[in-house]
Design a protein around this motif. Sequence first.
Motif, PDB file in Angstrom:
ATOM      1  N   ALA A 109       0.817  -1.219   0.000  1.00 28.05           N
ATOM      2  CA  ALA A 109       0.000   0.000   0.000  1.00 28.05           C
ATOM      3  C   ALA A 109       0.846   1.263   0.000  1.00 28.05           C
ATOM      4  O   ALA A 109       0.363   2.336  -0.339  1.00 28.05           O
ATOM      5  CB  ALA A 109      -0.939   0.018   1.208  1.00 28.05           C
ATOM      6  N   SER A 152      -4.568   2.202  -3.164  1.00 29.12           N
ATOM      7  CA  SER A 152      -5.496   1.090  -3.009  1.00 29.12           C
ATOM      8  C   SER A 152      -5.806   0.489  -4.370  1.00 29.12           C
ATOM      9  O   SER A 152      -5.396   1.004  -5.417  1.00 29.12           O
ATOM     10  CB  SER A 152      -6.805   1.576  -2.385  1.00 29.12           C
ATOM     11  N   ILE A 156     -11.062   4.563  -2.003  1.00 28.46           N
ATOM     12  CA  ILE A 156     -10.795   4.430  -0.569  1.00 28.46           C
ATOM     13  C   ILE A 156     -11.907   5.125   0.208  1.00 28.46           C
ATOM     14  O   ILE A 156     -12.256   6.274  -0.078  1.00 28.46           O
ATOM     15  CB  ILE A 156      -9.434   5.040  -0.190  1.00 28.46           C
ATOM     16  N   VAL A 175      -6.864  -1.193   4.013  1.00 31.91           N
ATOM     17  CA  VAL A 175      -5.686  -0.516   3.476  1.00 31.91           C
ATOM     18  C   VAL A 175      -4.770  -0.050   4.607  1.00 31.91           C
ATOM     19  O   VAL A 175      -3.572  -0.302   4.598  1.00 31.91           O
ATOM     20  CB  VAL A 175      -6.083   0.687   2.602  1.00 31.91           C
ATOM     21  N   GLN A 213     -10.411  -0.187   1.009  1.00 28.75           N
ATOM     22  CA  GLN A 213     -10.493  -0.138  -0.450  1.00 28.75           C
ATOM     23  C   GLN A 213     -11.771  -0.830  -0.913  1.00 28.75           C
ATOM     24  O   GLN A 213     -12.226  -1.798  -0.321  1.00 28.75           O
ATOM     25  CB  GLN A 213      -9.265  -0.774  -1.092  1.00 28.75           C
TER      26      GLN A 213
END
Length: 233
Positions: A109, A152, A156, A175, A213
Motif C-alpha cells: 500500500a 489502493s 478508498i 488498506v 479499499q
Amino acid sequence: MRYKLTDSTAFPVAEISLSKGETVQIESGSMIYHNGNVKLEGKSNSSGGGIGGLLKAAVRSAVTGESMFITHVTGLTDNAMVAIAPNAPGAIRELELAPGRQFRIRDQAFLACDGTTAYQVKKQSLGKALFGGTGGLFIMETTGTGSMLVNSYGDIIEFTLDGSKPFVVDNNHVVAWSTTLDYNIKVASGTFGFTSGEGLVNEFNGSGTILIQTRNVESLAGLIKPFLPNSSG
C-alpha cells in the motif's frame, strides 16, 4: 509533502513539488515523469547501510511484498516536481503522521513519504498471523512526523471509530488503520465462510481511523481465472 492529485481521471497521479535540497521517498517504479529538476537515487529499503542494510531490505521485501529498493527524489531547484502513480488502478490518500498518530498499512500500500517519515516491519501475534492476509507474521507500521501517501485497488473509504462498538471489515479490503485500534482476525460465518460466501474478516475495536479499499484483487483474480490458458494443457 506538497502534492496535488489529478482530478480528471479515475486513476489519479500525484504530482509532488520539491524545494531545493528537499527529499521524498517513493516506491520503486512509481515515477511517471519529472521536470528535470530532481535527482533520483535508488537505495536499499532499510534504515541501515552496506551489506547489513541490503540484508534487512531483503528480509523486509520477503515478509511484506514491498520492493528491496526505494527511490529517493531530491529537488535541485525550488520548482522541482516529480509525478508518481501506483501499480494498481485505484485511489491515493495521505496519512498525516505525528507522535501518537501512526498507522499500520497492508502489503504494497505504500506509495511515497516525506524524508522525516518511514515504515518499519513489526511482528504480529501468531493468532493474527495465521489468518491475516496483510503481512502474515509481520505487518508494516509507520514512524516519524510528516506525510505518507498510500494507494489502493479501487476507491478508498475512510471511517472514524469512537470505540463504542466493533467494526468489521473483510480481510482483503483493509488498506490502513490507526495503531490505537485493536484488531482480531475472524471467520465471517459458517465453516470458514463457506455457507455465506464470505471469508475472513478483521474486527476492529477502540478509537481511531480505518481506510478501506472498495475492490479486492483476489476476487478479480478469481473472476478472470476461468478465462486464462491452462498451463498444464
